[in-house]
Write an enzyme that holds these catalytic residues in place. Structure first.
Site, PDB file in Angstrom:
ATOM      1  N   PRO A  90       0.670  -1.224  -0.103  1.00 45.57           N
ATOM      2  CA  PRO A  90      -0.061   0.086   0.049  1.00 45.57           C
ATOM      3  C   PRO A  90       0.793   1.238   0.143  1.00 45.57           C
ATOM      4  CG  PRO A  90      -0.121  -1.323   1.947  1.00 45.57           C
ATOM      5  CD  PRO A  90       0.445  -2.048   1.187  1.00 45.57           C
ATOM      6  N   GLU A 117       2.916  -7.771   8.167  1.00 45.13           N
ATOM      7  CA  GLU A 117       3.131  -6.252   8.283  1.00 45.13           C
ATOM      8  C   GLU A 117       3.992  -5.861   6.862  1.00 45.13           C
ATOM      9  OE1 GLU A 117       1.243  -4.548  10.122  1.00 45.13           O
ATOM     10  OE2 GLU A 117       0.643  -6.321  10.533  1.00 45.13           O
ATOM     11  N   ARG A 155      -5.176  -8.082 -20.661  1.00 42.69           N
ATOM     12  CA  ARG A 155      -6.238  -7.673 -21.720  1.00 42.69           C
ATOM     13  C   ARG A 155      -5.607  -6.780 -22.693  1.00 42.69           C
ATOM     14  NH1 ARG A 155      -8.940  -3.309 -20.919  1.00 42.69           N
ATOM     15  NH2 ARG A 155     -10.740  -4.102 -21.666  1.00 42.69           N
ATOM     16  N   ASP A 170     -10.738   2.510 -23.858  1.00 42.10           N
ATOM     17  CA  ASP A 170     -11.290   2.200 -22.746  1.00 42.10           C
ATOM     18  C   ASP A 170     -11.066   3.397 -21.796  1.00 42.10           C
ATOM     19  OD1 ASP A 170     -12.076  -0.342 -22.697  1.00 42.10           O
ATOM     20  OD2 ASP A 170     -10.242  -1.367 -22.040  1.00 42.10           O
TER      21      ASP A 170
HETATM   22 CL1  6GU Z   1      -0.482  -3.656  -3.586  1.00 37.73          CL
HETATM   23  N1  6GU Z   1      -0.852  -4.513  -1.016  1.00 37.73           N
HETATM   24  C1  6GU Z   1      -1.623  -4.523   0.243  1.00 37.73           C
HETATM   25  N2  6GU Z   1      -1.577  -5.211   1.076  1.00 37.73           N
HETATM   26  N3  6GU Z   1      -2.734  -3.770   0.199  1.00 37.73           N
HETATM   27  C2  6GU Z   1      -2.986  -2.749  -0.640  1.00 37.73           C
HETATM   28  C3  6GU Z   1      -2.283  -2.752  -1.679  1.00 37.73           C
HETATM   29  C4  6GU Z   1      -1.332  -3.680  -1.908  1.00 37.73           C
HETATM   30  N4  6GU Z   1      -2.791  -1.930  -2.712  1.00 37.73           N
HETATM   31  C5  6GU Z   1      -3.849  -1.076  -2.141  1.00 37.73           C
HETATM   32  N5  6GU Z   1      -3.872  -1.826  -0.843  1.00 37.73           N
END
Ligand code: 6GU
Length: 231
Positions: A90, A117, A155, A170
């Site tokens: 994230p 984590e 795709r 798209d």
């Molecule tokens: Cl790539 N990994 C995780 N664990 N949570 C996320 C993410 C990735 N992208 C958004 N939330």
């Protein structure tokens, strides 16, 4: 194009890899997807431990550098082509359509799926992967994010979709930054809901104009941020 998935849960991908579009792309030989169970690189049999507690304290467990780095190095050697390495987190750069288009012209992509984590920072310092996120929310691991990326990229590969033009039209692609216009099919009327007259007119110019107006209007209403984004 070849994908290498490095994960603690290779089975998560089972259903996805054997369904519809992706299965066809694999059968046609347009894409290869290889899964690697990180636990196979764990030193300590029979527990096959891959994670440990963070130095300095704190919640959760980290994927160990002495498991992850040798695993990625071995996987890299499984094919000649050098891979683009992406670590799913994230904290990463946000995945979007231009990134999908960029990945679609790569010959080989390795996706590292974290759990718990995350990874020991030295994994990132040593391997220098691109760190990628699929949005501002937290998932339990990178596997669903990896599927999202594969889905978005595959795709775009020539021969995967029936209509080659459609993926460039798209929303969000470099060729179009507007949301899609509404579409209708038979029946012409359902529970008192009809179809816009113009679509039944046979006037192709009027239809094209209506569609671009609809796209623009919807984009202004829902996603004005897309309109001032540089191409
Ligand atoms: Cl790539 N990994 C995780 N664990 N949570 C996320 C993410 C990735 N992208 C958004 N939330």
């Amino acid at each position: 194009m070849r994908f290498d998935l490095v994960t603690l849960f290779p089975a998560i991908f089972d259903g996805y890899l054997t369904q519809s579009l992706l299965e066809k792309a694999i059968k046609k030989g347009l894409v290869e997807i290889h899964r690697h169970d990180m636990r196979d690189w764990a030193a300590d049999t029979p527990h096959r431990k891959v994670d440990d507690r963070p130095f300095g304290g704190g919640p959760g467990m980290l994927l160990q550098v002495d498991v992850t780095v040798p695993c990625v190095e071995d996987v890299e050697r499984m094919a000649q082509t050098p891979s683009r390495k992406i670590l799913l987190t994230p904290q990463g750069k946000r995945f979007d359509q231009p990134m999908a288009e960029d990945l679609a012209i790569s010959d080989r992509v390795m996706l590292l799926c974290g759990r718990y984590e995350g990874f020991d920072q030295r994994v990132i310092d040593i391997l220098e992967p691109e760190e990628v996120s699929i949005g501002d929310f937290v998932l339990n691991g990178g596997e669903v994010a990896a599927m999202t990326i594969i889905d978005g990229v595959v795709r775009l590969l020539p021969g995967v979709l029936g209509d080659e033009q459609s993926n460039w039209d798209d929303s969000f692609s470099r060729g179009n930054r507007l949301l899609e216009f509404p579409q209708y099919t038979r029946p012409r009327e359902f529970r008192g809901h009809g179809v816009p007259e113009v679509l039944l007119s046979g006037n192709h110019e009027a239809i094209a104009t209506w569609r671009s107006e609809q796209s623009l209007e919807k984009t202004e209403r829902r996603r004005a941020d897309l309109l001032d984004r540089p191409q």
